[in-house]
Design a protein around this motif. Structure first.
Motif, PDB file in Angstrom:
ATOM      1  N   UNK A 165       0.830  -1.208   0.000  1.00  0.00           N
ATOM      2  CA  UNK A 165       0.000   0.000   0.000  1.00  0.00           C
ATOM      3  C   UNK A 165       0.860   1.253   0.000  1.00  0.00           C
ATOM      4  N   UNK A 166       2.036   1.165   0.600  1.00  0.00           N
ATOM      5  CA  UNK A 166       2.996   2.270   0.584  1.00  0.00           C
ATOM      6  C   UNK A 166       4.367   1.731   0.937  1.00  0.00           C
ATOM      7  N   UNK A 167       5.398   2.493   0.606  1.00  0.00           N
ATOM      8  CA  UNK A 167       6.771   2.171   0.970  1.00  0.00           C
ATOM      9  C   UNK A 167       7.336   3.324   1.784  1.00  0.00           C
ATOM     10  N   UNK A 182      16.120   0.768  -6.368  1.00  0.00           N
ATOM     11  CA  UNK A 182      16.408  -0.346  -7.279  1.00  0.00           C
ATOM     12  C   UNK A 182      15.692  -1.615  -6.819  1.00  0.00           C
ATOM     13  N   UNK A 183      15.707  -1.854  -5.513  1.00  0.00           N
ATOM     14  CA  UNK A 183      15.050  -3.050  -4.985  1.00  0.00           C
ATOM     15  C   UNK A 183      13.558  -3.024  -5.289  1.00  0.00           C
ATOM     16  N   UNK A 184      12.939  -1.871  -5.113  1.00  0.00           N
ATOM     17  CA  UNK A 184      11.477  -1.759  -5.235  1.00  0.00           C
ATOM     18  C   UNK A 184      11.057  -1.065  -6.528  1.00  0.00           C
ATOM     19  N   UNK A 185      11.878  -1.132  -7.553  1.00  0.00           N
ATOM     20  CA  UNK A 185      11.584  -0.372  -8.763  1.00  0.00           C
ATOM     21  C   UNK A 185      10.256  -0.801  -9.405  1.00  0.00           C
ATOM     22  N   UNK A 186       9.922  -2.095  -9.309  1.00  0.00           N
ATOM     23  CA  UNK A 186       8.670  -2.558  -9.901  1.00  0.00           C
ATOM     24  C   UNK A 186       7.472  -1.909  -9.249  1.00  0.00           C
ATOM     25  N   UNK A 187       7.439  -1.902  -7.924  1.00  0.00           N
ATOM     26  CA  UNK A 187       6.323  -1.298  -7.203  1.00  0.00           C
ATOM     27  C   UNK A 187       6.271   0.206  -7.444  1.00  0.00           C
ATOM     28  N   UNK A 188       7.429   0.853  -7.458  1.00  0.00           N
ATOM     29  CA  UNK A 188       7.450   2.308  -7.668  1.00  0.00           C
ATOM     30  C   UNK A 188       6.998   2.650  -9.080  1.00  0.00           C
ATOM     31  N   UNK A 189       7.356   1.839 -10.053  1.00  0.00           N
ATOM     32  CA  UNK A 189       6.916   2.081 -11.435  1.00  0.00           C
ATOM     33  C   UNK A 189       5.398   2.001 -11.535  1.00  0.00           C
ATOM     34  N   UNK A 190       4.802   1.126 -10.719  1.00  0.00           N
ATOM     35  CA  UNK A 190       3.337   0.986 -10.730  1.00  0.00           C
ATOM     36  C   UNK A 190       2.639   2.080  -9.944  1.00  0.00           C
ATOM     37  N   UNK A 191       3.395   2.982  -9.347  1.00  0.00           N
ATOM     38  CA  UNK A 191       2.789   4.110  -8.654  1.00  0.00           C
ATOM     39  C   UNK A 191       2.542   3.914  -7.177  1.00  0.00           C
ATOM     40  N   UNK A 192       3.184   2.913  -6.555  1.00  0.00           N
ATOM     41  CA  UNK A 192       3.035   2.737  -5.109  1.00  0.00           C
ATOM     42  C   UNK A 192       3.585   3.966  -4.401  1.00  0.00           C
TER      43      UNK A 192
END
Length: 466
Positions: A165-167, A182-192
């Motif tokens: 839901x958030x980082x 870099x570790x969470x790039x997938x989630x950040x790309x999706x707008x988390x």
């Protein structure tokens, strides 16, 4: 980039498997060699929906492996940027409310000799505010420390890791933030949503979230106490409150209250840390939050005793549920087992059934009886208790259950069973925070005044006098 996960309990095993699912090479480290052997075979030592399949898939892919030796960490991370996640437990200290940080400190001390200057140590454990600064000083110049609190819900842990839901990144340098991105790039790309902050704020986010959720649960259970004193219905009250967008319905579920390995010990540790910081008066409300939560367990025992005619002696009680919540086999501080054990100590014969947690419950409470099904637990029972709201219990046929019990008496500790359906099958149903509808129906039957099917129309003109 290589990732290591220190500690492979509930948080660590889930995090390691999910990081491998994202494509990283991951090494999980734990000093428990039996746990390491099970994980290496793709067998999680606890139940979490979907984790066994995910773990086996990633172990078989070669991206995920486990070890019981810290010496393997240096070889695993040689020549590559490394992020080391600390996922060690922080239980309540024996005989005190504060968090026991010995396991975190010991894990860090064992990790430090394996660190290189290019490494980043990332804390995910729930710790008292100020811990990260102290651990950073312990590491010194060997590596950098950041804090990335976890927000996992048991039963939903994989989704909460892969699609959070958030980082929250608690960092000291731009480099630490860059590595975590870099570790969470997938989630950040999706707008988390991402909040980048300092170490202390990152630590406080987790304990504050748990304190707020605990308060919300205990608030509606405090209202249940008021409802029991007035004859009101707490489930209808909660429903009405949930339609207010400022309040919402999540965690506004009246019943037996919270348990598990997080909320109870975290609010107590927060209180203890507040005392150390000199802000104990600010957090005093959390003591009442804890007390309300524990009172619901005692009230459940009282309601059950009433259904047994005032005494548990010679009575048989069926307890449906042992885990602290559905979707888990975790019995730490379980309200269900607390109630079952209290009733057993007062003279009843208690038989427990849970879809996933029977083995764990038996290890902690061997004096209780256990069954392999809900019907088996209910056989010969004078009263049936609904203590953990597994969907399985909502699907049971009340008539079929009634055919094996001695008496058709049900106490719903979670307010999730269809009470009308059970009453239609001849059951007496009581629930936390809800009126005894049988008593109320008799009282209504004695009323001799006029009965209005609907409120009068106040806007209509008064009738003319003849």
């Amino acid at each position: 980039m290589r990732i290591t996960v220190i500690g492979t309990g509930y948080l660590g095993a889930t995090h390691a498997a999910c990081m491998a699912e994202l494509g990283f090479e991951v090494l999980g480290m734990d000093t428990d060699s039996e746990k390491v052997a099970a994980l290496s075979a793709g067998l999680p030592p606890f139940y979490e929906p979907g984790l066994a399949d995910l773990l086996r898939r990633q172990v078989n892919s070669g991206r995920l492996r486990f070890t019981d030796s810290y010496l393997d960490i240096r070889a695993f991370t040689a020549g590559a940027p490394a992020v080391h996640f600390l996922c060690v437990g922080t239980p309540q200290r024996p005989g005190a409310d504060s968090a026991d940080l010995r396991f975190v400190e010991r894990a860090l001390d064992d990790l430090i000799p394996q660190l290189t200057a290019s490494g980043l140590v990332v804390g995910k454990s729930t710790v008292p505010v100020g811990t990260a600064e102290r651990l950073a000083a312990r590491i010194g110049a060997r590596a950098e420390l950041a804090w990335n609190p976890e927000f996992l819900r048991e039963g939903f842990a994989i989704g909460d890791t892969l699609a959070p839901a958030r980082l929250v990144f608690g960092v000291r340098t731009a480099r630490a933030e860059r590595l975590l991105r870099q570790v969470y790039r997938g989630a950040l790309t999706r707008g988390v949503p991402l909040v980048v902050t300092d170490l202390a704020t990152a630590e406080l986010v987790k304990v504050s979230a748990n304190a707020f959720l605990s308060t919300k649960i205990s608030f509606i259970n405090a209202m249940a106490e008021v409802c029991e004193a007035t004859g009101a219905d707490v489930t209808q009250l909660a429903q009405a409150l949930s339609h207010d967008p400022r309040i919402g319905g999540q965690y506004l579920r009246p019943g037996l209250g919270f348990g598990g390995g997080c909320l109870p010990k975290d609010i107590r540790a927060f209180l203890a840390r507040g005392n150390e910081l000199g802000v104990e008066r600010t957090l005093t409300f959390l003591r009442e939050v804890d007390a309300i939560n524990l009172r619901r367990r005692a009230r459940m025992v009282d309601l059950t005793r009433e259904q047994c005619g005032g005494s548990f002696r010679g009575k048989r009680v069926a307890a449906w549920g042992a885990a602290f919540k559905p979707g888990s086999d975790d019995v730490r501080d379980s309200p269900a087992l607390s109630v079952a054990a209290s009733i057993q100590l007062q003279g009843a014969e208690v038989t427990v059934y849970d879809p996933k947690a029977v083995d764990n419950a038996h290890r902690h409470f061997p004096e209780l009886g256990y069954a392999d099904s809900a019907l088996e637990a209910a056989t010969g029972a004078d009263v049936v208790l609904h203590l953990t709201d597994w969907p399985e219990f909502q699907e049971l046929d009340p008539a079929l259950v009634g055919a094996v019990t001695t008496r058709r008496r049900l106490v719903d500790g979670r307010n999730t069973l269809d009470d009308q359906r059970w009453r239609a099958a001849g059951w007496t149903v009581r629930a936390l925070g809800r009126p005894d509808r049988t008593v109320r129906a008799k009282a209504v039957g004695r009323f001799r005044g006029p009965v209005l099917s609907r409120p009068p129309d106040r806007s209509a003109p008064p009738p003319r006098r003849p």
